[in-house]
Scaffold this active site. Structure first.
Site, PDB file in Angstrom:
ATOM      1  CB  SER A  35       5.438  25.947  36.197  1.00 42.65           C
ATOM      2  OG  SER A  35       5.034  27.250  36.572  1.00 42.65           O
ATOM      3  NE  ARG A  56       9.227  32.390  36.214  1.00 43.97           N
ATOM      4  CZ  ARG A  56      10.345  31.979  36.816  1.00 43.97           C
ATOM      5  NH1 ARG A  56      10.934  32.733  37.692  1.00 43.97           N
ATOM      6  NH2 ARG A  56      10.893  30.793  36.528  1.00 43.97           N
ATOM      7  CB  THR A  57       3.010  29.284  35.198  1.00 43.79           C
ATOM      8  OG1 THR A  57       3.831  29.989  34.266  1.00 43.79           O
ATOM      9  CG2 THR A  57       1.612  29.100  34.624  1.00 43.79           C
ATOM     10  CG  HIS A  72       4.086  31.742  28.296  1.00 44.24           C
ATOM     11  ND1 HIS A  72       2.984  31.547  29.121  1.00 44.24           N
ATOM     12  CD2 HIS A  72       5.175  31.732  29.121  1.00 44.24           C
ATOM     13  CE1 HIS A  72       3.397  31.438  30.368  1.00 44.24           C
ATOM     14  NE2 HIS A  72       4.705  31.535  30.403  1.00 44.24           N
ATOM     15  CD  GLN A  92       6.263  35.717  30.966  1.00 42.62           C
ATOM     16  OE1 GLN A  92       6.306  34.713  31.660  1.00 42.62           O
ATOM     17  NE2 GLN A  92       6.637  36.904  31.428  1.00 42.62           N
ATOM     18  CG  ASN A 109       7.288  29.025  24.283  1.00 46.36           C
ATOM     19  OD1 ASN A 109       8.323  29.691  24.339  1.00 46.36           O
ATOM     20  ND2 ASN A 109       7.040  28.021  25.110  1.00 46.36           N
ATOM     21  CG  ASP A 116      12.454  32.408  26.777  1.00 47.07           C
ATOM     22  OD1 ASP A 116      12.804  32.041  27.924  1.00 47.07           O
ATOM     23  OD2 ASP A 116      11.596  31.787  26.113  1.00 47.07           O
ATOM     24  CB  SER A 147      11.868  26.162  25.056  1.00 52.25           C
ATOM     25  OG  SER A 147      11.862  27.534  24.784  1.00 52.25           O
ATOM     26  CG  MET A 148      10.555  24.025  30.178  1.00 48.54           C
ATOM     27  SD  MET A 148       9.136  24.258  31.264  1.00 48.54           S
ATOM     28  CE  MET A 148       8.377  25.720  30.575  1.00 48.54           C
ATOM     29  CB  CYS A 203       9.439  35.141  30.069  1.00 48.34           C
ATOM     30  SG  CYS A 203      10.523  33.926  29.290  1.00 48.34           S
ATOM     31  CG  LEU A 204      12.786  35.786  35.052  1.00 48.36           C
ATOM     32  CD1 LEU A 204      12.447  36.295  36.467  1.00 48.36           C
ATOM     33  CD2 LEU A 204      14.315  35.729  34.888  1.00 48.36           C
TER      34      LEU A 204
HETATM   35  N1  NVA Z   1      10.497  29.442  26.105  1.00 52.71           N
HETATM   36  C1  NVA Z   1      10.504  29.007  27.478  1.00 52.71           C
HETATM   37  C2  NVA Z   1       9.595  29.851  28.288  1.00 52.71           C
HETATM   38  C3  NVA Z   1       9.562  29.518  29.752  1.00 52.71           C
HETATM   39  C4  NVA Z   1       8.599  30.372  30.518  1.00 52.71           C
HETATM   40  C5  NVA Z   1      10.074  27.553  27.529  1.00 52.71           C
HETATM   41  O1  NVA Z   1       9.113  27.199  26.842  1.00 52.71           O
HETATM   42  O2  NVA Z   1      10.717  26.782  28.238  1.00 52.71           O
HETATM   43  N1   CP Z   2       7.781  32.586  32.934  1.00 50.72           N
HETATM   44  C1   CP Z   2       7.251  31.422  33.311  1.00 50.72           C
HETATM   45  O1   CP Z   2       6.250  30.960  32.758  1.00 50.72           O
HETATM   46  O2   CP Z   2       7.893  30.815  34.342  1.00 50.72           O
HETATM   47  P1   CP Z   2       7.655  29.338  34.880  1.00 50.72           P
HETATM   48  O3   CP Z   2       8.078  28.406  33.762  1.00 50.72           O
HETATM   49  O4   CP Z   2       8.501  29.197  36.094  1.00 50.72           O
HETATM   50  O5   CP Z   2       6.192  29.181  35.162  1.00 50.72           O
END
Ligand code: NVA
Ligand code: CP
Length: 306
Positions: free
Chosen positions: A52, A54-55, A130, A133, A161, A222, A226-227, A262-263
């Protein structure tokens, strides 16, 4: 009795509006450099099972600016669900800390964490949703438009998400939500059904991005992988062809439209540089608002847990 924030729907419509107004109020106070320290003497544990920027930064900075101290527990620190059970972690952290924020893989783990913690738990993203967000996103739209009336949001990309939290918001605030995704990448069926059955918003699934963006007030995207899905990235790039947000897609709305993400963004993949850096892109206001929305969420759940 304690309050958690695990889903947008944990708040009523009135509470969402109250949180948006509180976000604006705290934001204005911090911008003016005024003292507001509701978390003086308090600590928050932040569990991160995934990466992460931002979070982590927004929660840690926000909690500090409201007078408290936040502790970062990274993927290699506590090994939630691996080194130790989720419920034991919940019990132990509740003995030290006044609040827990967690970013986890399994959604069930955040539910279990909240169930076993005696302090408020805030969801910083799971594989399923999320909510912080989307609270920041809607705050950003509210600030830019001045209202949330008669609004069409078109999400273009993976039904992930982020989309699940947009669907949850559509159960609390009325708007038109169009989700344009390739076949096979639609959001969770159960979540879609519940959101549609709530009957508050108009919710559509489309596989035609050019059609879906017509009249949109906001185009949102987005990452396509995703992760936890990064090994599928190449396959997804093929499947998502035609779903990139570029100048042509932005022009296809036929009106002034904001761009949001959302980045983190994979520039050149789901969105072009020209869109990210355009005047209509509000993605950095959106990123900043993570802190302001979360500050309000934390103040609210803390106050209602005492
Ligand atoms: N959908 C993305 C959001 C990242 C903030 C993820 O879960 O990787
Ligand atoms: N948007 C968001 O949650 O960014 P991070 O994964 O960098 O926290």
């Amino acid at each position: 009795m304690k309050r958690d924030f695990l889903h947008i729907t944990d708040f009523t419509t009135e509470e969402i509006w109250e949180t948006l107004e509180l976000s604006k109020w705290i934001k204005a106070k911090l911008k003016k450099g005024e003292d507001y320290k509701p978390f003086a003497g308090k600590t928050m544990a932040m569990i991160f099972a995934k990466p992460s920027a931002r979070t982590r930064v927004s929660f840690e900075t926000g909690f500090f600016r409201l007078g408290g101290h936040a502790l970062f527990l990274g993927p290699n620190d506590i090994g939630i669900g691996k080194r130790e059970s989720v419920s034991d972690i919940a019990n132990v952290l509740s003995r030290f800390n006044d609040m827990i924020m967690a970013r986890l893989f399994e959604h069930n783990h955040i539910l279990e964490l909240a169930e076993n913690a005696s302090v408020p738990v805030v969801n910083g993203l799971t594989d399923f949703n999320h909510p912080c967000q989307i609270m920041a996103d809607i705050l950003t739209v509210y600030e830019h438009r001045g209202n949330l009336d008669d609004m069409k949001i078109t999400y273009v990309g993976d039904g992930n998400n982020i989309v699940h939290s947009w669907l949850a918001l559509a159960m609390r605030i009325p708007f038109h939500l169009t989700i344009a995704c390739p076949e096979g990448y639609a959001p969770d069926e159960g979540m879609l059904k519940v959101a549609k059955e709530a009957g508050l918003s108009t919710i559509e699934i489309s596989h035609e991005p050019m059609e879906a963006v017509k009249d949109a007030d906001v185009i949102y995207t987005d990452v396509w992988a995703s992760m936890g899905q990064k090994e599928e990235a190449e396959e997804r790039r093929r499947r998502f062809e035609g779903f990139q947000i570029n100048d042509d897609l932005m022009a296809a709305t036929g009106k002034h439209t904001y761009f949001m993400h959302c980045l983190p963004a994979e520039r050149g993949v789901e969105v072009t540089d020209s869109v990210c850096d355009a005047d209509y892109s509000i993605m950095f206001d959106e990123a900043e608002n993570r802190m302001h929305a979360q500050n309000a969420i934390m103040v609210k759940v803390m106050k209602e847990s005492m």
